[in-house]
Scaffold this motif. Structure first.
Motif, PDB file in Angstrom:
ATOM      1  N   THR A 186      31.658  -5.559 -22.827  1.00 53.37           N
ATOM      2  CA  THR A 186      31.678  -4.106 -22.641  1.00 53.37           C
ATOM      3  C   THR A 186      32.505  -3.425 -23.717  1.00 53.37           C
ATOM      4  OG1 THR A 186      31.457  -4.382 -20.247  1.00 53.37           O
ATOM      5  CG2 THR A 186      32.250  -2.250 -21.025  1.00 53.37           C
ATOM      6  N   LEU A 187      33.661  -3.977 -24.016  1.00 51.46           N
ATOM      7  CA  LEU A 187      34.529  -3.399 -25.044  1.00 51.46           C
ATOM      8  C   LEU A 187      33.837  -3.387 -26.401  1.00 51.46           C
ATOM      9  CD1 LEU A 187      37.951  -5.031 -24.063  1.00 51.46           C
ATOM     10  CD2 LEU A 187      37.318  -2.632 -23.820  1.00 51.46           C
ATOM     11  N   VAL A 188      33.158  -4.489 -26.728  1.00 56.79           N
ATOM     12  CA  VAL A 188      32.449  -4.566 -28.004  1.00 56.79           C
ATOM     13  C   VAL A 188      31.286  -3.574 -28.030  1.00 56.79           C
ATOM     14  CG1 VAL A 188      31.027  -6.034 -29.482  1.00 56.79           C
ATOM     15  CG2 VAL A 188      33.107  -6.943 -28.463  1.00 56.79           C
ATOM     16  N   SER A 189      30.578  -3.458 -26.923  1.00 55.29           N
ATOM     17  CA  SER A 189      29.448  -2.523 -26.856  1.00 55.29           C
ATOM     18  C   SER A 189      29.905  -1.092 -27.085  1.00 55.29           C
ATOM     19  CB  SER A 189      28.746  -2.633 -25.493  1.00 55.29           C
ATOM     20  OG  SER A 189      28.185  -3.915 -25.312  1.00 55.29           O
ATOM     21  N   VAL A 190      31.052  -0.746 -26.516  1.00 55.38           N
ATOM     22  CA  VAL A 190      31.574   0.619 -26.671  1.00 55.38           C
ATOM     23  C   VAL A 190      32.000   0.877 -28.116  1.00 55.38           C
ATOM     24  CG1 VAL A 190      33.378   2.221 -25.939  1.00 55.38           C
ATOM     25  CG2 VAL A 190      32.285   0.746 -24.263  1.00 55.38           C
ATOM     26  N   THR A 191      32.638  -0.101 -28.729  1.00 54.50           N
ATOM     27  CA  THR A 191      33.084   0.091 -30.116  1.00 54.50           C
ATOM     28  C   THR A 191      31.893   0.133 -31.076  1.00 54.50           C
ATOM     29  OG1 THR A 191      33.412  -2.309 -30.362  1.00 54.50           O
ATOM     30  CG2 THR A 191      35.327  -0.999 -29.754  1.00 54.50           C
ATOM     31  N   ALA A 192      30.888  -0.713 -30.823  1.00 51.08           N
ATOM     32  CA  ALA A 192      29.717  -0.766 -31.709  1.00 51.08           C
ATOM     33  C   ALA A 192      28.835   0.459 -31.576  1.00 51.08           C
ATOM     34  CB  ALA A 192      28.905  -2.024 -31.429  1.00 51.08           C
ATOM     35  N   MET A 193      29.016   1.208 -30.491  1.00 50.43           N
ATOM     36  CA  MET A 193      28.221   2.413 -30.270  1.00 50.43           C
ATOM     37  C   MET A 193      28.341   3.395 -31.431  1.00 50.43           C
ATOM     38  SD  MET A 193      28.572   5.074 -27.111  1.00 50.43           S
ATOM     39  CE  MET A 193      28.796   3.702 -25.990  1.00 50.43           C
ATOM     40  N   GLN A 194      29.510   3.441 -32.050  1.00 47.02           N
ATOM     41  CA  GLN A 194      29.732   4.391 -33.135  1.00 47.02           C
ATOM     42  C   GLN A 194      28.942   4.029 -34.387  1.00 47.02           C
ATOM     43  OE1 GLN A 194      34.141   5.818 -33.195  1.00 47.02           O
ATOM     44  NE2 GLN A 194      34.136   3.707 -32.513  1.00 47.02           N
ATOM     45  N   SER A 195      28.705   2.742 -34.594  1.00 44.79           N
ATOM     46  CA  SER A 195      28.039   2.335 -35.830  1.00 44.79           C
ATOM     47  C   SER A 195      26.528   2.243 -35.685  1.00 44.79           C
ATOM     48  CB  SER A 195      28.584   0.984 -36.305  1.00 44.79           C
ATOM     49  OG  SER A 195      28.316  -0.017 -35.344  1.00 44.79           O
ATOM     50  N   VAL A 196      26.042   1.593 -34.620  1.00 45.83           N
ATOM     51  CA  VAL A 196      24.603   1.376 -34.492  1.00 45.83           C
ATOM     52  C   VAL A 196      23.994   2.050 -33.275  1.00 45.83           C
ATOM     53  CG1 VAL A 196      24.656  -0.789 -35.760  1.00 45.83           C
ATOM     54  CG2 VAL A 196      24.983  -0.820 -33.286  1.00 45.83           C
ATOM     55  N   GLY A 197      24.821   2.621 -32.385  1.00 50.50           N
ATOM     56  CA  GLY A 197      24.297   3.288 -31.202  1.00 50.50           C
ATOM     57  C   GLY A 197      23.935   2.310 -30.095  1.00 50.50           C
ATOM     58  N   THR A 198      23.692   2.846 -28.898  1.00 51.98           N
ATOM     59  CA  THR A 198      23.415   1.977 -27.753  1.00 51.98           C
ATOM     60  C   THR A 198      22.097   1.238 -27.897  1.00 51.98           C
ATOM     61  OG1 THR A 198      22.363   3.809 -26.555  1.00 51.98           O
ATOM     62  CG2 THR A 198      24.712   3.470 -26.188  1.00 51.98           C
ATOM     63  N   ILE A 199      21.138   1.809 -28.625  1.00 48.46           N
ATOM     64  CA  ILE A 199      19.824   1.177 -28.756  1.00 48.46           C
ATOM     65  C   ILE A 199      19.904  -0.136 -29.529  1.00 48.46           C
ATOM     66  CG2 ILE A 199      17.481   1.454 -29.677  1.00 48.46           C
ATOM     67  CD1 ILE A 199      18.029   3.221 -27.275  1.00 48.46           C
ATOM     68  N   LEU A 200      20.771  -0.189 -30.538  1.00 48.62           N
ATOM     69  CA  LEU A 200      20.771  -1.325 -31.460  1.00 48.62           C
ATOM     70  C   LEU A 200      21.991  -2.245 -31.316  1.00 48.62           C
ATOM     71  CD1 LEU A 200      19.590   0.602 -34.673  1.00 48.62           C
ATOM     72  CD2 LEU A 200      18.195  -0.737 -33.102  1.00 48.62           C
TER      73      LEU A 200
END
Length: 284
Positions: A186-200
């Motif tokens: 979950t933590l990684v998903s939230v941080t990665a949201m800024q770079s590639v978004g929830t779709i990717l």
């Protein structure tokens, strides 16, 4: 073109933030992704990355940092999925499909209520060039915490990933380490949201780890290689996106996919080309 990118790094603070954030996310996504694919939980990564959307929307409405809402809803989705799987005849993939699609739909509705279509686009597809200093440092802090947790609980995560029955037999709390991994995911998903978004996001979690799996059977080596591939893909994707004025998040994912495709053909474990040549030789 390369010189322009390098000059941009010297001149523009936003590009410096984007580079640092992209590299950090690439490293931590690659590390966590190794455990995800070893446990056969790729769909869980997809589910949580979509399930954080309502939390982001609620955080936006309440005017608080999106990390808070996203983490709460990400963990909530993992609890719901695990509860359904363990307490019904419904299989895990079905529980995942129901949960992540419901959370995603709820998130889109809440974003609509908040009247923020622009932010919805950035949430879904990322906007790493708009990362602020506070987001950069928050990403670094969260990523360091995730990597530290992996180091501290490496042996336990290793055993519960490869042989949960043996782990339970020797007294390990398999459920605890499952939920620990869900927290990290979950933590990684939230941080990665800024770079590639929830779709990717799932691509950043899975593709570098899958590529590394083609080269080694050692989990430690796999994590190091996966993190290196994730970081390299992020840098190359940022360079391509900035230079050609295209979506950076998508560029990062495509770069990672190209690296996987090449590895699929040439890696020693896969040995695809040699097998193909051998088959052709046998036919002739």
């Amino acid at each position: 073109m390369i010189q322009n990118f390098i000059n941009g790094l010297y001149e523009f603070h936003f590009l410096q933030n984007a580079l640092v954030t992209a590299v950090v996310i690439g490293i931590v996504s690659g590390a966590v992704g190794c455990f995800i694919i070893l446990r056969g939980m790729s769909l869980m990564g997809d589910a949580i990355s979509h399930a954080v959307l309502p939390g982001v929307a609620i955080s936006y409405i309440l005017g608080i940092n999106f990390f808070v809402g996203a983490i709460i809803f990400g963990l909530l989705s993992s609890v719901i999925i695990t509860f359904i799987k363990n307490n019904s005849i419904i299989k895990g993939d079905t529980a995942i499909g129901i949960t992540f699609s419901s959370f995603l739909a709820l998130g889109v509705i809440l974003i609509g209520i908040a009247n923020s279509s622009t932010d919805l686009f950035h949430i879904l597809f990322g906007n790493i060039l708009a990362v602020q200093d506070i987001d950069k440092w928050l990403t670094i802090g969260v990523s360091v915490a995730v990597l530290l947790a992996i180091v501290l609980f490496f042996k336990e995560l290793l055993i519960t990933s490869f042989d949960p029955l043996m782990a339970k037999a020797i007294g390990m709390s398999v459920n605890f380490y499952h939920y620990l991994l869900m927290v990290l995911l979950t933590l990684v998903s939230v941080t990665a949201m800024q770079s590639v978004g929830t779709i990717l996001i799932v691509a950043m979690l899975i593709t570098p780890a899958a590529t590394a799996y083609l080269y080694t059977n050692s989990l430690k080596k796999m994590i190091i290689l996966s993190s290196s591939i994730g970081a390299s893909s992020s840098v190359l994707g940022l360079f391509i996106g900035y230079s050609f004025n295209i979506a950076v998040g998508s560029s990062i994912v495509i770069t990672s996919a190209v690296i996987f495709a090449i590895s699929f053909l040439v890696s020693p474990k896969q040995n695809f080309i040699k097998k193909k040549v051998k088959i052709d030789d046998q036919k002739t």
